[in-house]
Design a protein around this motif. Structure first.
Motif, PDB file in Angstrom:
ATOM      1  N   ARG A  62      78.094  76.815  12.356  1.00 29.89           N
ATOM      2  CA  ARG A  62      78.873  76.389  11.189  1.00 29.89           C
ATOM      3  C   ARG A  62      77.948  75.678  10.192  1.00 29.89           C
ATOM      4  N   GLU A  63      77.904  76.192   8.976  1.00 31.71           N
ATOM      5  CA  GLU A  63      77.111  75.627   7.878  1.00 31.71           C
ATOM      6  C   GLU A  63      75.685  75.285   8.301  1.00 31.71           C
ATOM      7  N   PRO A  64      74.893  76.294   8.662  1.00 33.94           N
ATOM      8  CA  PRO A  64      73.495  76.034   9.009  1.00 33.94           C
ATOM      9  C   PRO A  64      72.717  75.503   7.807  1.00 33.94           C
ATOM     10  N   GLY A  65      71.717  74.664   8.071  1.00 32.72           N
ATOM     11  CA  GLY A  65      70.909  74.132   6.981  1.00 32.72           C
ATOM     12  C   GLY A  65      69.931  75.163   6.452  1.00 32.72           C
ATOM     13  N   LEU A  66      69.242  75.859   7.372  1.00 37.65           N
ATOM     14  CA  LEU A  66      68.250  76.862   6.982  1.00 37.65           C
ATOM     15  C   LEU A  66      68.486  78.147   7.761  1.00 37.65           C
ATOM     16  N   TRP A  67      68.636  79.230   7.032  1.00 35.40           N
ATOM     17  CA  TRP A  67      68.803  80.573   7.620  1.00 35.40           C
ATOM     18  C   TRP A  67      67.572  81.387   7.234  1.00 35.40           C
ATOM     19  N   MET A  68      66.888  81.912   8.208  1.00 40.43           N
ATOM     20  CA  MET A  68      65.654  82.672   7.984  1.00 40.43           C
ATOM     21  C   MET A  68      65.904  84.129   8.350  1.00 40.43           C
ATOM     22  N   ASP A  69      65.631  85.030   7.413  1.00 38.39           N
ATOM     23  CA  ASP A  69      65.819  86.462   7.655  1.00 38.39           C
ATOM     24  C   ASP A  69      64.443  87.134   7.649  1.00 38.39           C
ATOM     25  N   LEU A  70      64.117  87.807   8.744  1.00 36.68           N
ATOM     26  CA  LEU A  70      62.794  88.407   8.926  1.00 36.68           C
ATOM     27  C   LEU A  70      62.806  89.880   8.529  1.00 36.68           C
ATOM     28  N   PRO A 130      55.635  77.175  11.218  1.00 36.33           N
ATOM     29  CA  PRO A 130      56.965  77.036  11.822  1.00 36.33           C
ATOM     30  C   PRO A 130      57.997  76.490  10.841  1.00 36.33           C
ATOM     31  N   MET A 131      59.165  77.117  10.808  1.00 33.99           N
ATOM     32  CA  MET A 131      60.193  76.785   9.819  1.00 33.99           C
ATOM     33  C   MET A 131      61.316  75.914  10.368  1.00 33.99           C
ATOM     34  N   ARG A 132      61.477  75.854  11.693  1.00 36.16           N
ATOM     35  CA  ARG A 132      62.589  75.132  12.304  1.00 36.16           C
ATOM     36  C   ARG A 132      63.925  75.568  11.676  1.00 36.16           C
ATOM     37  N   ALA A 133      64.160  76.862  11.704  1.00 33.07           N
ATOM     38  CA  ALA A 133      65.387  77.424  11.144  1.00 33.07           C
ATOM     39  C   ALA A 133      66.563  77.200  12.096  1.00 33.07           C
ATOM     40  N   ASP A 134      67.742  77.032  11.526  1.00 32.51           N
ATOM     41  CA  ASP A 134      68.954  76.935  12.336  1.00 32.51           C
ATOM     42  C   ASP A 134      69.414  78.319  12.802  1.00 32.51           C
ATOM     43  N   VAL A 135      69.208  79.319  11.949  1.00 28.36           N
ATOM     44  CA  VAL A 135      69.556  80.695  12.281  1.00 28.36           C
ATOM     45  C   VAL A 135      68.393  81.601  11.883  1.00 28.36           C
ATOM     46  N   CYS A 148      61.750  88.557  19.600  1.00 26.02           N
ATOM     47  CA  CYS A 148      61.722  87.246  20.245  1.00 26.02           C
ATOM     48  C   CYS A 148      60.404  86.528  19.932  1.00 26.02           C
ATOM     49  N   GLY A 149      59.308  87.267  20.010  1.00 26.60           N
ATOM     50  CA  GLY A 149      58.004  86.687  19.714  1.00 26.60           C
ATOM     51  C   GLY A 149      57.856  86.273  18.265  1.00 26.60           C
ATOM     52  N   LEU A 150      58.449  87.043  17.347  1.00 26.07           N
ATOM     53  CA  LEU A 150      58.383  86.707  15.921  1.00 26.07           C
ATOM     54  C   LEU A 150      59.262  85.500  15.585  1.00 26.07           C
ATOM     55  N   ALA A 151      60.421  85.411  16.249  1.00 20.33           N
ATOM     56  CA  ALA A 151      61.376  84.345  15.924  1.00 20.33           C
ATOM     57  C   ALA A 151      61.022  83.018  16.579  1.00 20.33           C
ATOM     58  N   ALA A 152      60.466  83.071  17.788  1.00 21.08           N
ATOM     59  CA  ALA A 152      60.295  81.864  18.609  1.00 21.08           C
ATOM     60  C   ALA A 152      59.599  80.706  17.900  1.00 21.08           C
ATOM     61  N   PRO A 153      58.520  80.934  17.132  1.00 22.97           N
ATOM     62  CA  PRO A 153      57.849  79.794  16.494  1.00 22.97           C
ATOM     63  C   PRO A 153      58.718  79.056  15.474  1.00 22.97           C
ATOM     64  N   HIS A 154      59.810  79.675  15.045  1.00 23.34           N
ATOM     65  CA  HIS A 154      60.618  79.105  13.966  1.00 23.34           C
ATOM     66  C   HIS A 154      61.928  78.500  14.462  1.00 23.34           C
ATOM     67  N   LEU A 155      62.075  78.379  15.786  1.00 20.44           N
ATOM     68  CA  LEU A 155      63.321  77.902  16.373  1.00 20.44           C
ATOM     69  C   LEU A 155      63.212  76.454  16.832  1.00 20.44           C
ATOM     70  N   SER A 156      64.350  75.768  16.818  1.00 20.16           N
ATOM     71  CA  SER A 156      64.484  74.469  17.469  1.00 20.16           C
ATOM     72  C   SER A 156      65.424  74.651  18.654  1.00 20.16           C
ATOM     73  N   ALA A 157      65.713  73.577  19.357  1.00 21.49           N
ATOM     74  CA  ALA A 157      66.519  73.677  20.578  1.00 21.49           C
ATOM     75  C   ALA A 157      67.920  74.236  20.313  1.00 21.49           C
ATOM     76  N   GLU A 158      68.463  73.982  19.128  1.00 17.23           N
ATOM     77  CA  GLU A 158      69.836  74.399  18.823  1.00 17.23           C
ATOM     78  C   GLU A 158      69.915  75.686  18.020  1.00 17.23           C
ATOM     79  N   SER A 159      68.793  76.307  17.738  1.00 17.97           N
ATOM     80  CA  SER A 159      68.778  77.483  16.869  1.00 17.97           C
ATOM     81  C   SER A 159      69.470  78.686  17.505  1.00 17.97           C
TER      82      SER A 159
END
Length: 206
Positions: A62-70, A130-135, A148-159
């Motif tokens: 719900r209402e993510p702060g940062l959405w990253m589209d690869l 690293p972007m620490r994206a929510d989505v 998975c390998g491309l996304a992993a560096p940009h994730l936090s625990a709740e992403s």
């Protein structure tokens, strides 16, 4: 601009629909020059591309702060999702990653014309800090283990990761699980009975 029937399942306001109509017109205008989408799919653009992209939005946080589209390409799903978020989640910021400079120029044009809260990074995904994206989303970019390998560096625990996949998704999941652990939800696609949307959380390398 072509006239297109509106697909069932696209539940948006008149204002958002206007934005999406303007985006579709841009795609139709630019596609002959830079081949944004297969010309054979233009008559079915609302179902094949717009609805296929829009269905990701309700699966996000719900209402993510940062959405990253690869690998944003023609803006499906990134621009479609940013257009929906402009009304439903106005604080959400989008980063669209597209290394093809012509497509990046198109994406920037669409963002400006539609007044979206988004920016384009015209570089290789692997080169980003690293972007620490929510989505994180990606459509038709790479097999799941590679995503998975491309996304992993940009994730936090709740992403959350949202990856639309076709009929071969079961094999891709099995392959990815050899090197990644994840909490996985498989959601049916609204646009293709054999397709799914994979929702990943707690992604970690084995």
């Amino acid at each position: 601009m072509m006239s297109h029937p509106m697909p069932a399942g696209l539940d948006v306001s008149r204002e958002t629909l206007d934005r999406l109509n303007r985006f579709v017109a841009l795609v139709e205008k630019w596609t002959p020059a830079i081949n944004l989408i297969a010309k054979s799919t233009l008559p079915d653009i609302w179902h094949r591309h717009v609805l296929d992209s829009a269905q990701l939005f309700p699966l996000a946080l719900r209402e993510p702060g940062l959405w990253m589209d690869l690998g944003s390409g023609a803006g499906f799903p990134g621009i479609v999702l940013a257009a929906i978020a402009a009304e439903r989640s106005p604080e959400t910021r989008f980063i669209l990653v597209e290394s093809d400079l012509r497509k990046a120029t198109f994406l920037r044009t669409a963002i400006r014309d539609l007044n979206l809260k988004a920016e384009v990074l015209a570089e290789r995904i692997e080169a980003l800090h690293p972007m620490r994206a929510d989505v994180v989303s990606a459509r038709a970019l790479a097999p799941l283990d590679v995503l998975c390998g491309l996304a992993a560096p940009h994730l936090s625990a709740e992403s959350v990761c949202l990856f639309p996949k076709g009929a071969a998704h079961a094999g891709e999941i099995a392959q990815a699980r050899k090197t990644w652990t994840m909490d996985l939800e498989v959601h049916p696609s609204m646009t293709d009975s054999e397709a799914v949307i994979l929702k990943l959380k707690a992604l970690a390398h084995v």
